[in-house]
Design a protein around this motif. Structure first.
Motif, PDB file in Angstrom:
ATOM      1  N   LEU A 170       0.854  -1.185   0.000  1.00  0.00           N
ATOM      2  CA  LEU A 170       0.000   0.000   0.000  1.00  0.00           C
ATOM      3  C   LEU A 170       0.891   1.236   0.000  1.00  0.00           C
ATOM      4  O   LEU A 170       1.747   1.382   0.873  1.00  0.00           O
ATOM      5  N   ILE A 171       0.674   2.119  -0.976  1.00  0.00           N
ATOM      6  CA  ILE A 171       1.419   3.375  -1.038  1.00  0.00           C
ATOM      7  C   ILE A 171       0.490   4.508  -0.604  1.00  0.00           C
ATOM      8  O   ILE A 171      -0.590   4.691  -1.181  1.00  0.00           O
ATOM      9  N   VAL A 172       0.893   5.217   0.434  1.00  0.00           N
ATOM     10  CA  VAL A 172       0.110   6.345   0.947  1.00  0.00           C
ATOM     11  C   VAL A 172       0.848   7.626   0.555  1.00  0.00           C
ATOM     12  O   VAL A 172       1.978   7.852   0.978  1.00  0.00           O
ATOM     13  N   TRP A 173       0.180   8.434  -0.254  1.00  0.00           N
ATOM     14  CA  TRP A 173       0.827   9.647  -0.733  1.00  0.00           C
ATOM     15  C   TRP A 173       0.192  10.875  -0.093  1.00  0.00           C
ATOM     16  O   TRP A 173      -0.941  10.852   0.367  1.00  0.00           O
ATOM     17  N   ASN A 174       0.958  11.955  -0.105  1.00  0.00           N
ATOM     18  CA  ASN A 174       0.474  13.220   0.449  1.00  0.00           C
ATOM     19  C   ASN A 174       0.221  14.188  -0.707  1.00  0.00           C
ATOM     20  O   ASN A 174      -0.440  13.846  -1.675  1.00  0.00           O
ATOM     21  N   ASN A 175       0.721  15.344  -0.672  1.00  0.00           N
ATOM     22  CA  ASN A 175       0.585  16.321  -1.746  1.00  0.00           C
ATOM     23  C   ASN A 175       1.670  16.068  -2.790  1.00  0.00           C
ATOM     24  O   ASN A 175       2.859  16.129  -2.493  1.00  0.00           O
ATOM     25  N   LEU A 176       1.261  15.774  -4.019  1.00  0.00           N
ATOM     26  CA  LEU A 176       2.230  15.454  -5.070  1.00  0.00           C
ATOM     27  C   LEU A 176       2.897  16.701  -5.636  1.00  0.00           C
ATOM     28  O   LEU A 176       3.952  16.597  -6.268  1.00  0.00           O
ATOM     29  N   GLY A 177       2.311  17.853  -5.397  1.00  0.00           N
ATOM     30  CA  GLY A 177       2.882  19.081  -5.946  1.00  0.00           C
ATOM     31  C   GLY A 177       2.838  19.070  -7.464  1.00  0.00           C
ATOM     32  O   GLY A 177       1.844  18.655  -8.080  1.00  0.00           O
ATOM     33  N   GLU A 178       3.921  19.470  -8.096  1.00  0.00           N
ATOM     34  CA  GLU A 178       3.974  19.534  -9.550  1.00  0.00           C
ATOM     35  C   GLU A 178       4.379  18.199 -10.181  1.00  0.00           C
ATOM     36  O   GLU A 178       4.147  17.970 -11.377  1.00  0.00           O
ATOM     37  N   ASN A 179       4.957  17.320  -9.411  1.00  0.00           N
ATOM     38  CA  ASN A 179       5.462  16.046  -9.947  1.00  0.00           C
ATOM     39  C   ASN A 179       4.388  14.959  -9.812  1.00  0.00           C
ATOM     40  O   ASN A 179       4.509  14.021  -9.027  1.00  0.00           O
ATOM     41  N   THR A 180       3.301  15.092 -10.556  1.00  0.00           N
ATOM     42  CA  THR A 180       2.198  14.134 -10.478  1.00  0.00           C
ATOM     43  C   THR A 180       2.558  12.776 -11.070  1.00  0.00           C
ATOM     44  O   THR A 180       1.950  11.761 -10.721  1.00  0.00           O
ATOM     45  N   GLN A 181       3.528  12.736 -11.969  1.00  0.00           N
ATOM     46  CA  GLN A 181       3.911  11.478 -12.614  1.00  0.00           C
ATOM     47  C   GLN A 181       4.719  10.581 -11.683  1.00  0.00           C
ATOM     48  O   GLN A 181       4.832   9.370 -11.918  1.00  0.00           O
ATOM     49  N   LEU A 182       5.259  11.154 -10.603  1.00  0.00           N
ATOM     50  CA  LEU A 182       6.102  10.385  -9.688  1.00  0.00           C
ATOM     51  C   LEU A 182       5.343   9.220  -9.078  1.00  0.00           C
ATOM     52  O   LEU A 182       5.891   8.123  -8.933  1.00  0.00           O
ATOM     53  N   LEU A 183       4.087   9.423  -8.707  1.00  0.00           N
ATOM     54  CA  LEU A 183       3.297   8.360  -8.082  1.00  0.00           C
ATOM     55  C   LEU A 183       3.106   7.196  -9.033  1.00  0.00           C
ATOM     56  O   LEU A 183       3.300   6.036  -8.654  1.00  0.00           O
TER      57      LEU A 183
END
Length: 232
Positions: free
Chosen positions: A14-27
């Motif tokens: 399970l990957i829990v992400w926060n605010n991706l900012g400008e790098n949306t492709q990172l997730l």
């Protein structure tokens, strides 16, 4: 930071992400990289940190949870978030999380995991930005809420049979009877011989019907009863 290093083949992650900012492709890139490593036998799920508890995940679902290391690093994880993460991890599953902690605050990161029930918590490691750190802790080997009946009753130690001896009389707890109180004064008076005279046939103090020992005559004449030895 390469997150696939924390995963193994066949695991459910399970990957829990926060605010991706400008790098949306990172997730998406991270998800694809982990899927490639774990293979078809595993799975990758994604949740936003603020909506983690709304995901409806069953208890003991994931082998690994990676939180706070995708996007903007969160300042902290709430106690509810840590408790929920512990719940949906499998026994011995791991939580890998990142937080904004400088070198002086790293101890708080480790303490928060320990207080939430995680074990084998490692010392936090600083990230390259110098303002954040990551840490890893494991869920205990037993399931949360599991119970086991414990017996605190102490089993009696086997004892050997003991023989009573006179030495036991020296024990202060043994109360002895005074031998001088066993007999009264009247017990010391010599009995009247007449009271000891009995019939030679029946052994009773009253003469029998066919008395031949002379007890009947003595009683009839009012004479003093003489004691006689009884012979067969």
């Amino acid at each position: 930071m390469d997150l696939k290093q924390f995963t193994n083949a066949g695991e459910h992650v399970l990957i829990v992400w926060n605010n991706l900012g400008e790098n949306t492709q990172l997730l998406q890139d991270t998800v694809n990289a982990i899927k490639e490593k774990i293979g078809s036998g595993g799975s990758v799920s994604v949740e936003n940190q603020e909506r983690l508890s709304m995901g409806g995940h069953s208890p003991a679902t994931f082998d690994k949870i990676i939180s706070g290391l995708i996007g903007v690093t969160p300042a902290s994880h709430s106690s509810d978030t840590l408790a929920y993460s512990l719940k949906i991890l499998k026994p011995r599953g791991q939580l890998i999380l990142g937080e904004l902690k400088n070198s002086e605050e790293m101890g708080k990161l480790k303490s928060s995991l320990i207080l939430s029930g995680f074990t084998d918590v490692q010392d936090p490691v600083a990230l390259q930005d110098g303002s954040s750190a990551w840490c890893r802790g494991s869920k205990p080997q037993f399931e949360v809420g599991a119970s086991k009946l414990l017996s605190f009753a102490k089993k009696p130690e086997p004892t050997k049979a003991q023989m009573w001896t006179l030495d036991d009389m020296e024990d202060d707890t043994v109360e002895l009877i005074d031998e001088d109180t066993l007999l009264e004064e009247e017990d010391l008076v010599k009995p009247d011989p007449a009271s000891l005279r009995v019939c030679g046939t029946t052994g009773k103090r009253k003469a029998c019907k066919d008395c031949s020992c002379g007890l009947r005559e003595e009683l009839a004449e009012g004479k003093e009863v003489k004691t006689k030895s009884v012979t067969s």
